[in-house]
Design an enzyme around this catalytic site. Sequence first.
Site, PDB file in Angstrom:
ATOM      1  N   HIS A  53       0.555  -1.087   0.099  1.00 42.13           N
ATOM      2  CA  HIS A  53      -0.338  -0.168   0.327  1.00 42.13           C
ATOM      3  C   HIS A  53       0.749   1.152   0.271  1.00 42.13           C
ATOM      4  O   HIS A  53       1.171   2.304  -0.930  1.00 42.13           O
ATOM      5  CB  HIS A  53      -1.218  -0.137   1.287  1.00 42.13           C
ATOM      6  CG  HIS A  53      -1.558   1.250   1.341  1.00 42.13           C
ATOM      7  ND1 HIS A  53      -2.434   1.568   0.238  1.00 42.13           N
ATOM      8  CD2 HIS A  53      -1.525   2.224   2.162  1.00 42.13           C
ATOM      9  CE1 HIS A  53      -3.186   2.766   0.649  1.00 42.13           C
ATOM     10  NE2 HIS A  53      -2.053   2.735   2.328  1.00 42.13           N
ATOM     11  N   HIS A  77       3.657   6.739   6.288  1.00 43.33           N
ATOM     12  CA  HIS A  77       2.671   7.489   6.023  1.00 43.33           C
ATOM     13  C   HIS A  77       1.824   6.939   6.900  1.00 43.33           C
ATOM     14  O   HIS A  77       1.103   7.791   8.359  1.00 43.33           O
ATOM     15  CB  HIS A  77       1.735   8.487   4.737  1.00 43.33           C
ATOM     16  CG  HIS A  77       0.899   6.867   3.956  1.00 43.33           C
ATOM     17  ND1 HIS A  77       1.161   6.029   3.263  1.00 43.33           N
ATOM     18  CD2 HIS A  77      -0.450   6.981   4.796  1.00 43.33           C
ATOM     19  CE1 HIS A  77       0.263   5.506   2.863  1.00 43.33           C
ATOM     20  NE2 HIS A  77      -0.819   5.849   3.875  1.00 43.33           N
ATOM     21  N   GLU A  81       1.205   5.563  12.930  1.00 48.12           N
ATOM     22  CA  GLU A  81      -0.239   5.670  13.047  1.00 48.12           C
ATOM     23  C   GLU A  81      -0.320   3.773  13.454  1.00 48.12           C
ATOM     24  O   GLU A  81      -1.072   3.620  14.268  1.00 48.12           O
ATOM     25  CB  GLU A  81      -1.579   5.794  12.741  1.00 48.12           C
ATOM     26  CG  GLU A  81      -2.834   5.489  12.274  1.00 48.12           C
ATOM     27  CD  GLU A  81      -3.595   5.627  13.422  1.00 48.12           C
ATOM     28  OE1 GLU A  81      -2.889   6.480  14.227  1.00 48.12           O
ATOM     29  OE2 GLU A  81      -4.286   5.319  14.222  1.00 48.12           O
ATOM     30  N   ASP A  82      -0.033   3.194  12.450  1.00 52.12           N
ATOM     31  CA  ASP A  82       0.321   1.421  12.858  1.00 52.12           C
ATOM     32  C   ASP A  82       1.334   1.430  13.646  1.00 52.12           C
ATOM     33  O   ASP A  82       0.862  -0.492  13.333  1.00 52.12           O
ATOM     34  CB  ASP A  82      -0.712   1.619  11.775  1.00 52.12           C
ATOM     35  CG  ASP A  82      -1.811   1.401  11.019  1.00 52.12           C
ATOM     36  OD1 ASP A  82      -2.191   1.881  11.649  1.00 52.12           O
ATOM     37  OD2 ASP A  82      -1.492   1.544   9.667  1.00 52.12           O
ATOM     38  N   ASP A 144      -2.710   8.482  -0.933  1.00 49.38           N
ATOM     39  CA  ASP A 144      -3.363   7.413   0.176  1.00 49.38           C
ATOM     40  C   ASP A 144      -4.618   6.932  -0.254  1.00 49.38           C
ATOM     41  O   ASP A 144      -5.398   5.432  -0.099  1.00 49.38           O
ATOM     42  CB  ASP A 144      -3.156   7.849   1.574  1.00 49.38           C
ATOM     43  CG  ASP A 144      -4.260   6.975   2.140  1.00 49.38           C
ATOM     44  OD1 ASP A 144      -3.400   6.185   2.195  1.00 49.38           O
ATOM     45  OD2 ASP A 144      -4.251   7.473   2.907  1.00 49.38           O
ATOM     46  N   ASP A 265     -20.748  17.883 -25.035  1.00 46.27           N
ATOM     47  CA  ASP A 265     -19.461  17.404 -24.951  1.00 46.27           C
ATOM     48  C   ASP A 265     -18.603  15.671 -24.218  1.00 46.27           C
ATOM     49  O   ASP A 265     -18.090  15.765 -23.405  1.00 46.27           O
ATOM     50  CB  ASP A 265     -18.521  18.254 -24.296  1.00 46.27           C
ATOM     51  CG  ASP A 265     -19.489  18.819 -23.024  1.00 46.27           C
ATOM     52  OD1 ASP A 265     -20.739  18.448 -22.083  1.00 46.27           O
ATOM     53  OD2 ASP A 265     -19.165  19.760 -22.471  1.00 46.27           O
TER      54      ASP A 265
HETATM   55 MN    MN Z   1      -2.623   4.555   4.182  1.00 42.26          MN
END
Ligand code: MN
Length: 720
Positions: A53, A77, A81-82, A144, A265
């Site tokens: 990811h 990123h 957090e994880d 993300d 269009d």
């Molecule tokens: Mn993510």
Amino acid sequence: MEQIVIEARDELLEHVRKHNPQADMKKIEQAVLVAYNAHSKQFRASGEPYILHPIAVATILADLKLDTISIITALLHDTVEDTELKTEDIKKLFGKDVAKLVDGVTKLEKIEYQPENLKQAENFRKLLLAISVDIRVLLVKLADRIHNMRTLHHITDAKKRYRLAHETMEIYAPLAERIGIHKFKNELQDLAFIELHADVRNSIASRLEFLRKAGGGLINLIEKEITEELHRNNIDAQVSGREKTCCSIWYKMQHKDVTFEQISDIVAFRVIVADIPTCYKTLGVIHSKYHTISDGFKDYISTPKSNGYQSIHTIIMGPEKRCIEVQIRTQHMHDVAELGVAAHWAYKQGIKQITEGTQFRWVRELLEILENTNSPEEFLENTKLEMHYDQIFCFSPKGNLIALPKGSTPVDFAFAVHSDIGLSCIGAKINGRIVPLKTHLSNGDQVDIIRSKVPMASPAWEQFVVTGKARAEIRKFIRARQINEYISLGRALIAKSFKQVHRKYDDNELEPALGPLKRKSVTELLSAVGEGSINRNEVLQILNNLEDSSKSKSPFSLLRFNSKKPLKLKDNNSMPIKGLIPGVALHFAGCCNPLPGDSITGVVNSGKGVTIHISDCEMLKTFADTPERMIQVSWEEADQQVFIGRLKLTISNEVGSLAEITNAIARTSANVTNLKVIGRSLDFFELLIDIEVKDSAQLSSITTVLRMLNSVHTVERVRG
Ligand code: MN
């Protein structure tokens, strides 16, 4: 590392090398390794190693030609957090810039996984605050979200899928548009659209497929014809045709209420030339060769959009008698259009210049609205609508240019110039003529605001203003005025009780009651009494008890307190309308049959309750000279009622066409309650269909589905 991870990493490195040869490859490789180790025990919903990811997110950003710092941020990123990794560790390994960006993205991540609406709004607020610090936080966040949307089908929880898609449509796609990254906007919108309106999307996709087959090599043919025509006039140009996305076609059909065939269009042609003079020369050649369609011309080169977009748009009756949109621009304008803010990296401008430039005035404006807003939900309501609209440009009498969203009124204009002008606005002249305040402004209008000496803002304006700033200022003003009224009413009520016991009233007398009633100030207490949320007897009872314990006899004990709770008016449970006095009788007007989702206005009938009309119903004009009878109302949200929507269709008189229609409606899981043929000719017949729907949005999505069908010629909603 597993083979699949090595492959993903090498692909990332290749993309970086291709788009940004100056990037620090060693550092990026190191970041892959750090992220790999940190996520080593985690997996995606698809069962793949988690590290794929962040690598995918980094690859998306590499294609935008972003700098090393952004790519490393993308790789890391999700680590803070994880995983066990700390911001401090990242700072040591990759420096304080990366640490700051990862921190920014992490803060957004933390609030993301909370279900309710309220959190979504709060989320949005934090997002804006983060962008105002460094726009790269948003770029990483958008990439993300793109990867999460691309892999959405792996998530089994339907509610979660819906929430992510909804949030993407309402917040992330408009934000991508705002910073001008159309590539991101289109992909986000289309991915969310598949999840939210699968039925409509499939209809449009199969219709496009049909047209593609029927048209043969039409796109190539037109490309060739335009190229040759320009060549004859010594213009070197790159001409390319492309289909619009399903989602943008759908938006057009919804907003302009046109059928598929009327959208000129579906295919747009882009002409890229060397410089600005050649853009106008090209326009001249095209306009002298083909007929133009009125209203189809927009010059965003002389007046760029607020996100920096520049291009000339024109709609012409092109080769093969097809209406087509042609967009003329330079290569630089094209890069800005596709990549938005990211294009500036490619052109090596400093990041400070970009974030502080006029381009991001809207970020500051949104933050300003935020200051004037009471709750995050209200903020979301104030802002999200604004993002879908295109812009118009109007002028003040002194010639200042004011950019506003399409659909803006003189009131929006007044607030955009200054809050004071907005609040004191009582009338307006457009191009010298006096017009109603709810008139829609057009491009190039000169707007002259007529002002009163004192602020006069009216609650009715809230119904027609479209800018968040105007709405927030009006609400703030009305709230303040209302509170003043409540305060004087509360004071009068309590003073009366004091008089009954022959005691002189003074605001200070109430101070002892503040603590027990949990109010911060006397005015707050008075306002609560005036509004009815605190009963005045309650206040007097408390004062009495307090004085009782100090003195033997309080004058208040002479009063007889009514210990019963204040009488509550009964709520009419089935009433789906907000903004009415509870218990009032309610009718839906037969002339326009309002559905939830329609913008509505109430009319007070003497002795007969309130009638609800659609806000642009012709009947409302008959009440124009008694505006005091009109009240502002809106639909209650959590309503589960069903309403009957009526559609009028013209369909081909062929075997099976009726079945096709009822099947299409059934697929949208709506219910047909009545079907009546009202006219019949050799080729066509006309019918009325009544459908049970929960709101107008559902009815218009059914309308769209029906318009896709081959046998259907026209569909319109019948009011009444
Ligand atoms: Mn993510």
